[in-house]
Design an enzyme around this catalytic site. Structure first.
Site, mmCIF file in Angstrom:
data_model
loop_
_atom_site.group_PDB
_atom_site.id
_atom_site.type_symbol
_atom_site.label_atom_id
_atom_site.label_comp_id
_atom_site.label_asym_id
_atom_site.label_seq_id
_atom_site.Cartn_x
_atom_site.Cartn_y
_atom_site.Cartn_z
ATOM 1 C CG ASP A 57 51.427 -15.739 -23.083
ATOM 2 O OD1 ASP A 57 50.349 -15.539 -23.687
ATOM 3 O OD2 ASP A 57 52.301 -14.866 -22.943
ATOM 4 C CB SER A 137 32.975 -10.423 -28.818
ATOM 5 O OG SER A 137 32.150 -9.490 -28.126
ATOM 6 C CE1 TYR A 150 37.630 -8.314 -26.236
ATOM 7 C CE2 TYR A 150 35.562 -7.260 -26.821
ATOM 8 C CZ TYR A 150 36.257 -8.361 -26.359
ATOM 9 O OH TYR A 150 35.574 -9.513 -26.038
ATOM 10 C CE LYS A 154 37.295 -11.315 -28.300
ATOM 11 N NZ LYS A 154 37.731 -12.695 -28.025
HETATM 12 N N1 LIG Z 1 32.604 -11.583 -20.565
HETATM 13 C C1 LIG Z 1 32.130 -10.945 -21.618
HETATM 14 O O1 LIG Z 1 31.336 -10.003 -21.477
HETATM 15 C C2 LIG Z 1 32.512 -11.362 -23.006
HETATM 16 C C3 LIG Z 1 31.678 -11.014 -24.080
HETATM 17 C C4 LIG Z 1 32.037 -11.422 -25.369
HETATM 18 C C5 LIG Z 1 33.190 -12.146 -25.562
HETATM 19 N N2 LIG Z 1 33.981 -12.468 -24.496
HETATM 20 C C6 LIG Z 1 35.185 -13.255 -24.780
HETATM 21 O O2 LIG Z 1 35.104 -14.476 -24.085
HETATM 22 C C7 LIG Z 1 36.416 -14.948 -23.807
HETATM 23 C C8 LIG Z 1 36.513 -15.330 -22.347
HETATM 24 O O3 LIG Z 1 36.262 -14.172 -21.578
HETATM 25 P P1 LIG Z 1 35.783 -14.200 -20.046
HETATM 26 O O4 LIG Z 1 34.775 -13.135 -19.930
HETATM 27 O O5 LIG Z 1 35.444 -15.590 -19.639
HETATM 28 O O6 LIG Z 1 37.119 -13.667 -19.348
HETATM 29 P P2 LIG Z 1 37.859 -14.073 -17.988
HETATM 30 O O7 LIG Z 1 38.790 -12.940 -17.737
HETATM 31 O O8 LIG Z 1 36.887 -14.490 -16.940
HETATM 32 O O9 LIG Z 1 38.688 -15.371 -18.412
HETATM 33 C C9 LIG Z 1 39.715 -15.310 -19.354
HETATM 34 C C10 LIG Z 1 40.791 -16.307 -18.953
HETATM 35 O O10 LIG Z 1 41.805 -16.237 -19.951
HETATM 36 C C11 LIG Z 1 43.066 -16.281 -19.319
HETATM 37 N N3 LIG Z 1 44.065 -15.637 -20.167
HETATM 38 C C12 LIG Z 1 44.195 -14.319 -20.445
HETATM 39 N N4 LIG Z 1 45.247 -14.117 -21.244
HETATM 40 C C13 LIG Z 1 45.792 -15.338 -21.485
HETATM 41 C C14 LIG Z 1 46.919 -15.781 -22.226
HETATM 42 N N5 LIG Z 1 47.703 -14.910 -22.871
HETATM 43 N N6 LIG Z 1 47.183 -17.110 -22.264
HETATM 44 C C15 LIG Z 1 46.403 -17.989 -21.586
HETATM 45 N N7 LIG Z 1 45.336 -17.619 -20.856
HETATM 46 C C16 LIG Z 1 45.040 -16.310 -20.793
HETATM 47 C C17 LIG Z 1 42.863 -15.526 -17.993
HETATM 48 O O11 LIG Z 1 43.866 -15.894 -17.043
HETATM 49 C C18 LIG Z 1 41.462 -15.990 -17.607
HETATM 50 O O12 LIG Z 1 41.508 -17.146 -16.799
HETATM 51 C C19 LIG Z 1 37.372 -13.832 -24.231
HETATM 52 O O13 LIG Z 1 37.912 -14.125 -25.492
HETATM 53 C C20 LIG Z 1 36.472 -12.617 -24.308
HETATM 54 O O14 LIG Z 1 36.947 -11.645 -25.214
HETATM 55 C C21 LIG Z 1 33.668 -12.107 -23.236
#
Ligand SMILES: NC(=O)c1ccc[n+]([C@@H]2O[C@H](COP(=O)([O-])OP(=O)(O)OC[C@H]3O[C@@H](n4cnc5c(N)ncnc54)[C@H](O)[C@@H]3O)[C@@H](O)[C@H]2O)c1
Length: 246
Positions: A57, A137, A150, A154
């Site tokens: 975590d 982000s 959120y 970021k």
């Molecule tokens: N998908 C989007 O639209 C988007 C856009 C901009 C930024 N992001 C950023 O990209 C990153 C990845 O996002 P994603 O879309 O791939 O999300 P996702 O939900 O597909 O994957 C995130 C992963 O992080 C893990 N996770 C969550 N909390 C955790 C913790 N406390 N400790 C360890 N692991 C943990 C989850 O189990 C999951 O496997 C994030 O930081 C998100 O804010 C996503």
């Protein structure tokens, strides 16, 4: 093979962007630690790419300490750290987000960057080299309504990237960020509130290249920023956003 012989920790690597980054890093020669809360999915990605799975975590100090200890025990050093794990609250007016959700978003998106730095930076300083990448982000640059706290988490990450970069440069450690636009991952639905064709069209209308980002898009930028090709690049927050922030 831009990361041949390098070792890399990728958090949140069991899904979405993190899994894409882990796959690309491994394909380019890195030894990768797939870190996630989700044990089963982390093990599956690690097995697929011949990496190490580590349940952690990133918002918990003990857990992050154990993660760093496992990486050092396995490899003796960490060349690359990708802070990718992140969460959001659901879209809603800023005054209705609960204190518990606010604290959780900041613990996972912001405090984690401090916790991983506290464990990994001393090893990078000893080595006189390292690359850290924070997955921030476009939300931190051009906030959307209702994703308020959120967005702010970021923005914090982008400032943390610059603060870390300027302080760690004399030690040979580069720190950069990527700013993805809305991407095709399981998290997308949480950003949109609900996944309907109308909401998708609304989001897509703000992206000049006309599509959502993919894990491969983010992995390509991550690979560049963490490789020696970016040896003179530090403190940037690179948009991978199809032009959304223009
Ligand atoms: N998908 C989007 O639209 C988007 C856009 C901009 C930024 N992001 C950023 O990209 C990153 C990845 O996002 P994603 O879309 O791939 O999300 P996702 O939900 O597909 O994957 C995130 C992963 O992080 C893990 N996770 C969550 N909390 C955790 C913790 N406390 N400790 C360890 N692991 C943990 C989850 O189990 C999951 O496997 C994030 O930081 C998100 O804010 C996503």
């Amino acid at each position: 093979m831009r990361l041949e012989g390098k070792t890399a920790i990728v958090t949140g690597a069991a899904s979405g962007f993190g899994a894409g980054i882990a796959r690309r890093f491994a394909a380019d020669g890195a030894k990768v630690m797939v870190v996630d809360l989700n044990e089963e999915a982390a093990a599956a990605v690690a097995e697929e790419i011949g990496g190490l799975a580590q349940v952690a975590d990133v918002a918990n100090a003990e857990s992050v300490r154990a993660m760093a200890g496992a990486a050092i025990a396995a490899w003796g050093r960490v060349d690359v750290l990708v802070n990718n794990a992140g969460i959001t609250h659901t879209p809603q007016p800023l005054e209705t987000v609960t204190e518990a959700d606010f604290d959780k978003v900041f613990a996972v998106n912001a405090k984690s960057v401090y916790l991983t730095a506290r464990e990994i930076v001393p090893h990078m300083k000893d080595a006189g080299a390292g690359a850290i990448l924070n997955v921030a982000s476009t939300a931190g640059v051009s906030p959307r309504p209702n994703l308020n706290w959120y967005n702010a988490s970021k923005g914090w990450m982008i400032t943390a990237t610059k603060a870390m970069a300027v302080e760690l440069a004399p030690f040979g450690i580069r720190v950069n960020a990527v700013n993805p636009v809305a991407g095709e991952t399981p998290l997308l639905k949480s950003f949109m509130g609900e996944d309907t064709p109308e909401i998708r069209t609304k989001f897509l209308s703000t992206i000049p290249l006309g599509r959502f980002s993919t894990p491969e898009d983010i992995a390509g930028a991550a690979l560049y920023l963490c490789s020696d090709d970016a040896g003179m690049v530090t403190g940037v927050a690179m948009e991978v956003d199809g032009g959304r922030c223009i």
